[in-house]
Design a protein around this motif. Structure first.
Motif, PDB file in Angstrom:
ATOM      1  N   ASN A   1       0.845  -1.204   0.000  1.00 36.69           N
ATOM      2  CA  ASN A   1       0.000   0.000   0.000  1.00 36.69           C
ATOM      3  C   ASN A   1       0.876   1.249   0.000  1.00 36.69           C
ATOM      4  O   ASN A   1       0.778   2.112   0.879  1.00 36.69           O
TER       5      ASN A   1
ATOM      6  N   LEU B   1      -8.679   0.085  -8.112  1.00 38.95           N
ATOM      7  CA  LEU B   1     -10.101  -0.220  -8.311  1.00 38.95           C
ATOM      8  C   LEU B   1     -10.391  -1.698  -8.510  1.00 38.95           C
ATOM      9  O   LEU B   1     -11.515  -2.146  -8.303  1.00 38.95           O
TER      10      LEU B   1
ATOM     11  N   GLY C   1      -2.015  -3.822   0.811  1.00 39.60           N
ATOM     12  CA  GLY C   1      -1.275  -3.676   2.059  1.00 39.60           C
ATOM     13  C   GLY C   1      -1.124  -4.975   2.836  1.00 39.60           C
ATOM     14  O   GLY C   1      -0.660  -4.966   3.969  1.00 39.60           O
TER      15      GLY C   1
ATOM     16  N   ARG D   1      -6.750   3.938 -10.944  1.00 39.21           N
ATOM     17  CA  ARG D   1      -7.301   5.233 -11.319  1.00 39.21           C
ATOM     18  C   ARG D   1      -6.195   6.094 -11.912  1.00 39.21           C
ATOM     19  O   ARG D   1      -5.107   6.180 -11.356  1.00 39.21           O
TER      20      ARG D   1
ATOM     21  N   CYS E   1       0.790  12.219  -1.565  1.00 38.69           N
ATOM     22  CA  CYS E   1      -0.460  11.581  -1.139  1.00 38.69           C
ATOM     23  C   CYS E   1      -1.300  12.477  -0.236  1.00 38.69           C
ATOM     24  O   CYS E   1      -2.450  12.158   0.032  1.00 38.69           O
ATOM     25  N   LEU E   2      -0.749  13.595   0.217  1.00 37.20           N
ATOM     26  CA  LEU E   2      -1.572  14.515   0.994  1.00 37.20           C
ATOM     27  C   LEU E   2      -2.814  14.888   0.181  1.00 37.20           C
ATOM     28  O   LEU E   2      -3.914  14.971   0.694  1.00 37.20           O
ATOM     29  N   LYS E   3      -2.620  15.069  -1.109  1.00 40.96           N
ATOM     30  CA  LYS E   3      -3.762  15.415  -1.959  1.00 40.96           C
ATOM     31  C   LYS E   3      -4.375  14.194  -2.649  1.00 40.96           C
ATOM     32  O   LYS E   3      -5.591  14.108  -2.777  1.00 40.96           O
TER      33      LYS E   3
ATOM     34  N   GLY F   1       2.885   4.742  -0.629  1.00 42.78           N
ATOM     35  CA  GLY F   1       2.448   6.140  -0.670  1.00 42.78           C
ATOM     36  C   GLY F   1       3.342   6.948  -1.590  1.00 42.78           C
ATOM     37  O   GLY F   1       3.541   6.587  -2.739  1.00 42.78           O
TER      38      GLY F   1
ATOM     39  N   THR G   1      -4.081   2.345  -1.985  1.00 47.03           N
ATOM     40  CA  THR G   1      -5.426   1.802  -1.759  1.00 47.03           C
ATOM     41  C   THR G   1      -6.532   2.747  -2.230  1.00 47.03           C
ATOM     42  O   THR G   1      -7.611   2.302  -2.610  1.00 47.03           O
ATOM     43  N   ASN G   2      -6.240   4.042  -2.251  1.00 47.13           N
ATOM     44  CA  ASN G   2      -7.231   5.020  -2.696  1.00 47.13           C
ATOM     45  C   ASN G   2      -7.275   5.139  -4.216  1.00 47.13           C
ATOM     46  O   ASN G   2      -8.120   5.837  -4.767  1.00 47.13           O
TER      47      ASN G   2
ATOM     48  N   LEU H   1     -16.292   2.245  -9.339  1.00 44.60           N
ATOM     49  CA  LEU H   1     -15.671   2.897  -8.196  1.00 44.60           C
ATOM     50  C   LEU H   1     -15.850   2.174  -6.860  1.00 44.60           C
ATOM     51  O   LEU H   1     -15.189   2.515  -5.897  1.00 44.60           O
ATOM     52  N   ASP H   2     -16.767   1.249  -6.762  1.00 42.75           N
ATOM     53  CA  ASP H   2     -16.869   0.510  -5.498  1.00 42.75           C
ATOM     54  C   ASP H   2     -17.130  -0.949  -5.794  1.00 42.75           C
ATOM     55  O   ASP H   2     -17.724  -1.298  -6.799  1.00 42.75           O
TER      56      ASP H   2
ATOM     57  N   LEU I   1     -10.876  -5.878  -1.700  1.00 44.19           N
ATOM     58  CA  LEU I   1      -9.771  -5.112  -2.280  1.00 44.19           C
ATOM     59  C   LEU I   1      -9.044  -4.312  -1.190  1.00 44.19           C
ATOM     60  O   LEU I   1      -7.820  -4.216  -1.182  1.00 44.19           O
ATOM     61  N   GLY I   2      -9.838  -3.766  -0.267  1.00 43.32           N
ATOM     62  CA  GLY I   2      -9.277  -2.954   0.801  1.00 43.32           C
ATOM     63  C   GLY I   2      -8.341  -3.738   1.702  1.00 43.32           C
ATOM     64  O   GLY I   2      -7.335  -3.209   2.170  1.00 43.32           O
TER      65      GLY I   2
END
Lengths: 479, 390
Positions: A159, A176, A208, A222, A165-167, A161, A172-173, A195-196, A203-204
């Motif tokens: 997972n 998809l 990680g 994405r 990644c602040l924005k 970063g 993981t975000n 998207l979900d 997936l979540g």
């Protein structure tokens, strides 16, 4: 650091295991000669090494499935490996294990800018995912420092970063869907271009899981349209407290820079020596980057500089050109390399609530004196992800152990103030034994039951993430 | 019997049974539970297959535990009203990034939505396309499993890869893996202002293409929806948020880039806010009789998918990736749609329909088996909202 004893029975069956693997892969798909398996004996955590029993380099999901089916049948542990850039020993083999490398799975399978997705095979490098959509003015947002080399498979495993990644969030975000091969060889499709995901968010939990739940062979990611432009500003301050207060002001003012990077004096000096980026010699340096059109950047910069001025910066230098931007970033991006020139170092990765920054830095300084080892701090200040670099001499007896003890104290400090052991590098073997400092037995058991559900025989990367005594009964039962 | 009557006749209207005030009480209840439990927060999101069980309400496990505006994090007990959290964040000019949907209008409910309920159904509004879903802002959970064990995962920092991410697994698990006691979120600064650009009279395929085009610009669209059946004809909406000068700039540029789709109207801040709240809550379909379905798909396939159904009541959000639609009661939408990329969820229907048709899209056998294994691990006695996700 301990690894489990290799299974003598598996070692004695080495030839049969290799023969079974060769039967399902092309001639160049299996490596077992010791001179060649040595290339896979470690990842970027080079302090620990062990050549595996064999290495397989499949070219398709089907080949991955065949390999796992055989290893499942023969109860052979499997160590999934992306590009081997893990700083946590996530891809460290054992002598009785097969390393499954995805480096030959590099195809782009689909690009769709209406759905804003790219589907790739998982061995493709992070940077080349962005490269595949660059001509369309799109990019893939997570940008770990190793992005030139690291594979998407490893990014998903850890997972990962990055500085932005602040924005834009972490892997993981931005993930998809996956095609994943389970340890028994069955292939599952989770999520996709929507998207979900339906049902539980598998997936979540896969993202990680450090290669312990399955082997991801394809990923839907994405992609985003590139911003019109970006510009950094460099700020120098007289103390960590002042820099920390400036970060808090920027965040509380409602500005959302894409990156807020922090370096302390030892780190500034080493980077400046190496890159001549023109960094001021001060206690704390911030690089703050904002995005948008030139006018939008001007407006945000004016607000940020106004906030910075209130803290009496020793330097406040806004980039005036592409070249100046590159120079401002050059020092920061070379930090690890520059540090490697002056000392052996261990890179930590704890995260703390941003408000605890000055206290934690002060405590790290005190610990540094106590242990007699230097430490340089470079980190993502916006999200509290610290990368203290502890300097030591690997050739001196006992220094690695001393360094590890110092590192453990810093990570425990992160947990104490409400943070965690690792923000983006993963647990691997490096922080495995500290997990009990962050989680109690029930918390850990809940995680273990997830692995039970995906990999009941505990064959996938079994000696990672959790303290060995905690997983012993499960691993032994598998054998 | 009207739709609303059928819904309120569901077991939710029974007097609340178990109401723990602390996490320890919750753990004790679960450890000693003799049979199935039907877990509720404010009772505003009765989604899923009907559950038979003793009611367990979390509304008294309420209160904000800590809020750290400088660190962009908030921690609250599961029964805390969403409105309480939003009001506190607003005092510091912040908000929950994912714009959680309020299901009351659509489901004909009157309770007080709780933050635990938001997480249980992973409720995510129009800003999902830009700021992520509820699960993306959720950074920590505490929950009690089916044997009464208190478990924590994640924490209150934004970047955390320490161990498995059970935080994501809990989001959208409808109480079937554990009962949430505490949740932590990343917050974001609320923007100085917002504006909405409106296109009119576009048919679905063209409207969704306009949304896709807008989302492929660098102008940071934070919401993109299409309402084909608005009173004055079809409307297509795109939201921009941020500093006023920046919004003005991007609004001009975005409008220019959409010139090929006809006249572009501007909806100013206050009206824009109302408009997106209505889209978030699917207000345009709330009064439409019949069942309400929710489809998640690829925007590039959305319009063609809807064309299979004819001119039914529908609303597109998430740039076309989310479609809400109304169907006559009891019909199996999935059978009518055939195969497609994505999934369909039956959000509103009477108990008989929800018992007969799978509420959640049937999964391939290996995934269903994984989900089954996970539930058996977290809840071996099968007492947590049993069957709710079937």
């Amino acid at each position: 650091m301990q690894m489990p004893q290799p299974d003598a029975k598996l070692l004695s069956e080495r030839d049969q295991i290799i023969a079974r693997l060769r039967a399902v892969l092309p001639e160049d798909g299996v490596i077992w000669d010791e001179a060649e398996t040595r290339a896979y004996e470690c990842d970027a955590l080079t302090a620990y090494r062990c050549p595996p029993l064999a290495v397989v380099l499949p070219r398709s999901t089907h080949e991955v499935s065949e390999v796992l089916r055989i290893c499942h049948e023969l109860s052979v542990p499997v160590i999934p490996r992306g590009s081997g850039t893990s700083l946590a020993g996530g891809a460290l083999p054992t002598a009785d294990a097969v390393v499954l490398g995805v480096s030959r799975l590099t195809e782009v399978l689909e690009i769709n800018t209406d759905d804003r997705i790219i589907r790739v095979q998982s061995g493709r490098t992070n940077l080349s995912v962005s490269g595949a959509v660059e001509d369309l003015d799109f990019f893939y947002a997570p940008d770990p420092s190793s992005q030139l080399a690291c594979a998407i498979a490893g990014n998903i495993g850890m997972n990962s970063g990055g500085a932005h990644c602040l924005k834009y969030g972490v892997t993981t975000n931005n993930l998809l869907g996956v095609t994943m091969v389970m340890m028994d060889g069955s292939v599952v499709e989770i999520g996709g271009g929507h998207l979900d995901s339906e049902g539980l968010d598998l997936l979540g939990v896969i993202c990680g899981s450090e290669g312990q739940l399955g082997v991801v062979t394809e990923a839907t990611l994405r992609i985003l349209r590139k911003p019109e432009g970006a510009r950094p500003v460099l700020m120098g301050f007289d103390s960590a407290e002042i820099a920390g207060a400036c970060v808090a002001d920027i965040i509380e003012a409602g500005l959302l820079p894409v990156a807020i990077e922090y370096m302390d004096r030892p780190c500034i000096r080493v980077c400046e020596d190496f890159t001549k980026a023109g960094y001021p010699d001060c206690d704390a340096l911030l690089i703050v980057e904002v995005e948008g059109s030139p006018a939008e950047i001007d407006a945000q910069m004016a607000l940020i500089k106004d906030l910075a001025q209130r803290h009496n910066p020793v330097e406040l230098r806004e980039s005036g050109s592409e070249a100046e931007s590159a120079l401002i970033w050059k020092g920061r991006k070379s930090a690890f390399g520059a540090m490697g020139r002056v000392a052996d170092y261990m890179c930590l990765d704890g995260t703390i609530p941003v408000s605890e920054l000055p206290y934690v830095l002060r405590r790290i300084g005190e610990l540094s004196e106590q242990y007699g080892l230097g430490v340089a701090n470079v980190f993502h200040a916006g999200d509290g992800n610290l990368h203290p670099l502890i300097m030591f001499d690997a050739n001196k007896e006992g220094q690695l152990e001393l360094c590890e003890a110092f590192g453990a104290d810093i990570l425990k400090l992160c947990v104490e103030v409400g943070g965690c052991l690792t923000g983006e590098h993963g647990v691997g073997v490096e922080k495995r034994d500290l997990m009990s400092d962050q989680f109690n037995a029930q918390d850990l058991e809940a995680q273990l039951t997830v692995k039970d559900a995906f990999d009941p025989k505990w064959l996938l990367n079994p000696a990672k993430v959790f303290p060995l005594p905690v997983t012993a009964s499960r691993r032994e039962q598998a054998q | 019997m009207s739709q609303t009557d059928m819904l309120s006749a569901a077991p939710l209207s029974q007097a609340p049974g178990l109401m723990p005030k602390t996490e320890a009480e919750l753990a004790e209840i679960l450890a000693n539970a003799a049979g199935p439990l039907r877990i509720t927060g404010g009772g505003t999101r009765d989604i899923g297959a009907p559950v038979q069980g003793e009611p367990l309400s979390l509304v008294q496990l309420s209160g904000i535990v800590r809020y750290d505006p400088g660190a962009l994090t908030v921690v609250a007990q599961a029964g805390t009203p969403v409105a309480e959290i939003e009001a506190l964040l607003a005092q510091s000019g912040q908000r929950l990034p994912f714009e959680p949907m309020d299901h009351r209008a659509l489901l004909g409910r009157t309770g007080t939505p709780t933050i635990g309920g938001v997480v249980a159904v992973n409720a995510s509004g129009p800003r999902r396309i830009q700021a992520g879903a509820c699960r993306d802002s959720l950074i920590g959970v505490r929950f009690v499993d089916g044997q009464g064990q208190i478990i924590k995962n994640g924490g209150r920092v934004m970047k955390n890869v320490t161990g498995y991410d059970l935080v994501k697994l809990m989001a959208g698990s409808y109480g079937s893996l554990g009962v949430l006691s505490e949740v932590s979120f990343k917050t974001l600064p609320a923007p100085e202002t917002q504006i909405t650009l409106q296109l009119s009279g576009l048919e679905d395929a063209r409207a969704v293409q306009a949304l896709c085009d807008a989302l492929s610009t660098p102008y940071e669209v934070t919401a993109a929806a299409h309402d084909p059946q608005a009173a004055g004809g079809a409307n297509t909406f795109l939201r921009l948020e941020g500093l006023a000068a920046s919004v003005a700039y991007r609004s001009d540029r975005l409008a220019a880039s959409l010139a090929g789709y006809g006249a572009v109207d501007v909806v100013e801040a206050a009206a824009s806010q109302t408009l997106w709240q209505e889209i978030r809550d699917v207000t345009p379909l709330a009064k439409t009789p019949g069942d309400i379905w929710r489809i998640s798909t690829r925007p590039s396939q959305a319009a063609a998918l809807m064309a299979r159904l004819g001119d039914i009541p529908r609303l597109y959000d998430w740039g076309g990736g989310l479609i809400w639609l109304a169907q006559p009661e009891g019909r199996d939408l999935r059978a009518e749609l055939g195969g497609f990329s994505g999934h369909a969820t039956l959000i509103r229907a009477n108990a008989e329909t929800r018992a007969r048709l799978p509420v959640f899209h049937p999964q391939a056998a290996p995934l269903a088996a994984l989900a089954q294994n996970l539930r058996a691990s977290f809840d071996p006695r099968g007492i947590l909202n049993p069957g709710v996700m079937s």
